[in-house]
Design an enzyme around this catalytic site. Structure first.
Site, short mmCIF file in Angstrom:
data_model
loop_
_atom_site.label_atom_id
_atom_site.label_comp_id
_atom_site.label_asym_id
_atom_site.label_seq_id
_atom_site.Cartn_x
_atom_site.Cartn_y
_atom_site.Cartn_z
N ALA A 286 0.86 -1.19 0.00
CA ALA A 286 0.00 0.00 0.00
C ALA A 286 0.90 1.24 0.00
O ALA A 286 0.77 2.15 0.83
CB ALA A 286 -0.95 -0.01 1.19
N HIS B 138 6.85 6.01 1.55
CA HIS B 138 7.69 4.87 1.20
C HIS B 138 8.65 5.24 0.06
O HIS B 138 9.80 4.85 0.06
CB HIS B 138 6.83 3.69 0.69
N ARG C 240 -3.06 3.99 5.98
CA ARG C 240 -4.41 4.08 6.56
C ARG C 240 -5.19 5.31 6.06
O ARG C 240 -6.41 5.34 6.15
CB ARG C 240 -4.33 4.18 8.07
#
Ligand code: PAF
Length: 282
Positions: free
Chosen positions: A32, A37, A189
């Site tokens: 995700a 990242h 999230r």
């Protein structure tokens, strides 16, 4: 881009690479992927001859099975995303059986109390699950450097402690939090929040910025109460904790000391989504 789903095949690929004394960077992820990242991957690329990105949703770090079920699985988009940064990346996507065999359990660790407060208090066994999988991934990949975001600052300290305890010759590199334009810390999230709530959730970071200003003039207890009151007045949020800690030991501050670095840590629910954030205070 090379994609390995078997640890055996990855290990044999990497052994040839290591013979040539190249440096290997690693970015462990649960997929995700978002800009946070990507910042880690870009930094890893700039500092190493090759980079392994692992994508593995680790079952042992979820205390809440529902949270595990709801965890987004976006492998195809993740791979596209990684490819757009570099075609040279090595991606490791093991299965649960490949990493855990039949024993899907966490090991027990002693982290000198770093794992007991905040995330450790509210998510039981979370850090033993994180440490178990990171130790497994490190012993497969054996990177020279590994990159983690400061959004999970407590996790970062625990992983530093893990490599020290296990005598793993790996440099753990913490990277600054990447934020959405309004200030909300990037997180997988956030995808579960509708657009309108993403803007609203920037209240968390704005409150931390104000807390930082107040911390320059007032005690830690004053700041904790001030943040608590702010969230008591914001009925769409449910504050789980606000802590102000020594950023090396994570011990909550009673009285501020000179030459000590402090950080505020927060966990908040909005519309059933749990968000965490933190900020350096001095
Ligand atoms: O930060 C994460 O995404 C995970 O906790 C990690 C470090 C990849 C271990 O599963």
């Amino acid at each position: 881009m090379l994609i390995f789903s078997s640890k055996k095949v990855l290990i044999s690929h990497l052994s040839a690479f290591k013979h040539a004394s190249n440096s290997l960077g690693m970015v462990p992820t649960m997929g995700a992927l978002h800009k946070g990242h990507l910042a880690l991957v870009k930094k890893a690329i700039s500092e190493n001859d090759a980079v392994v990105v692992s994508i593995f949703v680790n079952p042992t770090q979820f205390d809440n099975k529902d949270d595990l079920k709801k965890y987004p699985s976006t492998l195809d988009t993740d791979l596209e995303y990684l490819k757009s940064i570099s075609d040279e990346l090595i991606v490791f996507t093991p299965s649960v059986t490949d990493l855990y065999s039949k024993n899907i359990k966490s090991k027990e660790y002693e982290f000198n109390g770093l794992d007991k407060r905040m995330e450790g208090e509210f998510r039981s066994n979370h850090f033993s699950g994180v440490a178990t999988v990171v130790e497994k991934l490190f012993s497969i990949v054996k990177p020279n450097r590994a990159y983690f975001g400061e959004k999970d600052f407590q996790q970062l300290l625990i992983i530093k402690k893990l490599v020290q305890k296990m005598n793993m010759p790996i440099e753990i590199i913490g990277c600054p939090i990447v934020r959405e334009p309004g200030g909300l810390a990037m997180s997988s999230r956030n995808e579960r929040l509708p657009e309108s709530l993403r803007n609203r959730a920037s209240f968390i970071y704005k409150t931390l910025i104000s807390a930082k200003k107040i911390f320059g003039m007032k005690s830690a207890q004053y700041v904790r109460n001030w943040v608590q009151n702010k969230f008591d007045d914001a009925s769409d949020f449910d504050l789980e904790y606000i802590e102000i800690c020594d950023q090396e030991t994570l011990i909550p501050v009673k009285r501020k000391q000179k030459n000590t670095k402090y950080r505020a840590f927060i966990a908040v629910y909005i519309s059933g989504v749990r968000l965490i954030d933190n900020i350096a205070l001095n």
